[in-house]
Design an enzyme around this catalytic site. Sequence first.
Site, mmCIF file in Angstrom:
data_model
loop_
_atom_site.group_PDB
_atom_site.id
_atom_site.type_symbol
_atom_site.label_atom_id
_atom_site.label_comp_id
_atom_site.label_asym_id
_atom_site.label_seq_id
_atom_site.Cartn_x
_atom_site.Cartn_y
_atom_site.Cartn_z
ATOM 1 C CD GLU A 82 -4.881 7.374 5.857
ATOM 2 O OE1 GLU A 82 -5.999 6.886 6.034
ATOM 3 O OE2 GLU A 82 -3.928 7.189 6.637
ATOM 4 C CG ASP B 14 -1.710 4.531 2.903
ATOM 5 O OD1 ASP B 14 -2.260 3.927 1.981
ATOM 6 O OD2 ASP B 14 -1.610 4.077 4.056
ATOM 7 C CD GLU C 144 -2.946 0.832 2.444
ATOM 8 O OE1 GLU C 144 -3.399 -0.328 2.613
ATOM 9 O OE2 GLU C 144 -3.255 1.791 3.162
#
Length: 291
Positions: free
Chosen positions: A108, A106, A104
């Site tokens: 955010e 990311d 993953e």
Amino acid sequence: MASRSTSSLCTTALLLLVVSWAASAFARNFYQDFDITWGDGRAQILNSGDLLTLSLDKASGSGFQSKNEYLFGKIDMQLKLVPGNSAGTVTAYYLSSNGSTWDEIDFEFLGNLSGDPYILHTNVFSQGKGNREQQFYLWFDPTADFHTYSILWNPQRIIFSVDGTPIREFKNAESIGVPFPKAQPMRIFSSLWNADDWAARGGLVKTDWTQAPFTASYRNFNADNACVSSSGSSSCTSSSSSSDGNAWLSEELDSTSQERLKWVQSNYMIYNYCTDAKRFPQGVPPECTMS
């Protein structure tokens, strides 16, 4: 003369029609590239596919994912974040594979009280292990207009960029035993959800539902420089190189980009797992010691 002029006008009109059709046929849009996956109508594709919005209210958030899976790529998306008092909300935009040992990458965006800066939270998971957080303030208001958030992911490194300015680099450190995301195809995901148990000042500030619905907007997705993975095969060949337009597969930061990265990290980084000695009393993770 009149008939010749009319003929010329007709030819011009026909050419313009062909050019317009060709442009629309090849233009990317959210209908082609993404599926809305949850939210019961709170996610919408608008403007003939040019705009996508996610909304959050007290009942539910919303989200979408890419139709394609990618194994390496240079991927851009423009976002305009939730304005005003967005404390407790999180807008997540990331690449992820499936399974218990997932990879993953990311972005955010942690919402804020009006007047406080957004926090941009980044992380990299490889084979199910993350804990590689770096957090930043931004040097602009991400709610006032659209800005481009980019991930360059190739076999040597992952580079996070904002409006073309690199903010983080995660290098392949397999040579010292650190797993690197390079074998699992990943989809693009995004969601807008309520995380007021931790997102704003460690959960001290709760979501103000009188401000709902909260809305984030997306446009100008670009994955033209990416390897689409399907049934174990890739749209990029093993011999892909800069000569066939795939220079990004071996791209690295030049000296100018390295200086811009240092500028961001010196002035806007607010958390770096590599300097958190309290969290890692036995020593920071091995990739932190790489130059």
